[in-house]
Design an enzyme around this catalytic site. Structure first.
Site, PDB file in Angstrom:
ATOM      1  N   ASP A   1       0.854  -1.195   0.000  1.00  0.00           N
ATOM      2  CA  ASP A   1       0.000   0.000   0.000  1.00  0.00           C
ATOM      3  C   ASP A   1       0.889   1.244   0.000  1.00  0.00           C
ATOM      4  O   ASP A   1       1.885   1.314   0.727  1.00  0.00           O
ATOM      5  CB  ASP A   1      -0.912  -0.015   1.237  1.00  0.00           C
ATOM      6  CG  ASP A   1      -2.065   0.963   1.105  1.00  0.00           C
ATOM      7  OD1 ASP A   1      -3.213   0.513   1.012  1.00  0.00           O
ATOM      8  OD2 ASP A   1      -1.804   2.188   1.089  1.00  0.00           O
TER       9      ASP A   1
ATOM     10  N   ASN B   1     -12.972  -3.524   2.428  1.00  0.00           N
ATOM     11  CA  ASN B   1     -13.953  -2.442   2.576  1.00  0.00           C
ATOM     12  C   ASN B   1     -14.930  -2.469   1.405  1.00  0.00           C
ATOM     13  O   ASN B   1     -14.559  -2.836   0.292  1.00  0.00           O
ATOM     14  CB  ASN B   1     -13.234  -1.091   2.618  1.00  0.00           C
ATOM     15  CG  ASN B   1     -12.347  -0.946   3.851  1.00  0.00           C
ATOM     16  OD1 ASN B   1     -12.721  -1.374   4.937  1.00  0.00           O
ATOM     17  ND2 ASN B   1     -11.168  -0.357   3.686  1.00  0.00           N
TER      18      ASN B   1
ATOM     19  N   HIS C   1     -10.338  -5.305  -3.219  1.00  0.00           N
ATOM     20  CA  HIS C   1      -8.996  -5.541  -2.689  1.00  0.00           C
ATOM     21  C   HIS C   1      -9.068  -5.969  -1.237  1.00  0.00           C
ATOM     22  O   HIS C   1      -9.919  -5.507  -0.483  1.00  0.00           O
ATOM     23  CB  HIS C   1      -8.096  -4.311  -2.843  1.00  0.00           C
ATOM     24  CG  HIS C   1      -8.723  -3.033  -2.380  1.00  0.00           C
ATOM     25  ND1 HIS C   1      -9.638  -2.340  -3.141  1.00  0.00           N
ATOM     26  CD2 HIS C   1      -8.568  -2.329  -1.230  1.00  0.00           C
ATOM     27  CE1 HIS C   1     -10.014  -1.255  -2.479  1.00  0.00           C
ATOM     28  NE2 HIS C   1      -9.394  -1.234  -1.321  1.00  0.00           N
TER      29      HIS C   1
ATOM     30  N   HIS D   1      -6.894  -5.962   2.203  1.00  0.00           N
ATOM     31  CA  HIS D   1      -5.720  -5.407   2.889  1.00  0.00           C
ATOM     32  C   HIS D   1      -5.154  -6.480   3.816  1.00  0.00           C
ATOM     33  O   HIS D   1      -5.915  -7.138   4.540  1.00  0.00           O
ATOM     34  CB  HIS D   1      -6.110  -4.235   3.801  1.00  0.00           C
ATOM     35  CG  HIS D   1      -6.696  -3.040   3.107  1.00  0.00           C
ATOM     36  ND1 HIS D   1      -6.004  -1.862   2.944  1.00  0.00           N
ATOM     37  CD2 HIS D   1      -7.918  -2.823   2.567  1.00  0.00           C
ATOM     38  CE1 HIS D   1      -6.781  -0.968   2.334  1.00  0.00           C
ATOM     39  NE2 HIS D   1      -7.953  -1.526   2.098  1.00  0.00           N
TER      40      HIS D   1
END
Ligand code: 5GP
Length: 116
Positions: free
Chosen positions: A31, A88, A101, A103
């Site tokens: 990230d 999310n 995606h 994380h």
């Protein structure tokens, strides 16, 4: 077909990213704004905008996200200390990029799951 985001450009290496894993199904990269010592995003190579767009056809892809998450956690040395996987969805979920995606966050105690 779903609209592409900058993540498709990362997969195609049209914009730079620190890619830690890639295969024909998923790509993982650090990230750009890390919130923990390990903060990596794992994404399907195919554009799935949000969890709401997941279909039965995607079940193998979603399984791959988890096997790759476990491999990355091991490679990063956080398997035993622990880590958190976050996906999310949309505005209230805090999703900023409309390309599904996961994380992976770890390398320090992450505290409560949600602020009270
Ligand atoms: P979201 O809030 O959608 O769940 O997470 C999107 C994540 O993508 C954020 O943590 C953000 O820092 C990361 N991100 C956004 N743009 C880029 C980029 O160009 N490169 C990389 N490596 N990460 C990005």
């Amino acid at each position: 077909m779903a609209e592409e985001t900058l993540f498709s450009k990362i997969i195609r290496k049209e914009i730079p990213a620190d890619i830690v894993y890639e295969d024909g199904i998923v790509t993982a990269f650090r990230d750009i704004s890390a919130q923990a010592p390990t903060h990596i995003l794992i994404i399907p190579n195919k554009v799935i905008p949000t969890v709401n767009d997941v279909t039965q056809e995607d079940e193998a892809v979603l399984g791959r996200l988890f096997t790759v998450a476990a491999k990355i956690a091991k490679d990063e040395g956080i398997s035993e200390s622990g880590y958190r996987l976050i996906i999310n969805c949309n505005k209230d979920g805090g999703q900023e990029v409309s390309h599904f995606h996961m994380h992976i966050l770890g390398g320090r105690p992450l505290g409560r799951m949600l602020a009270k």
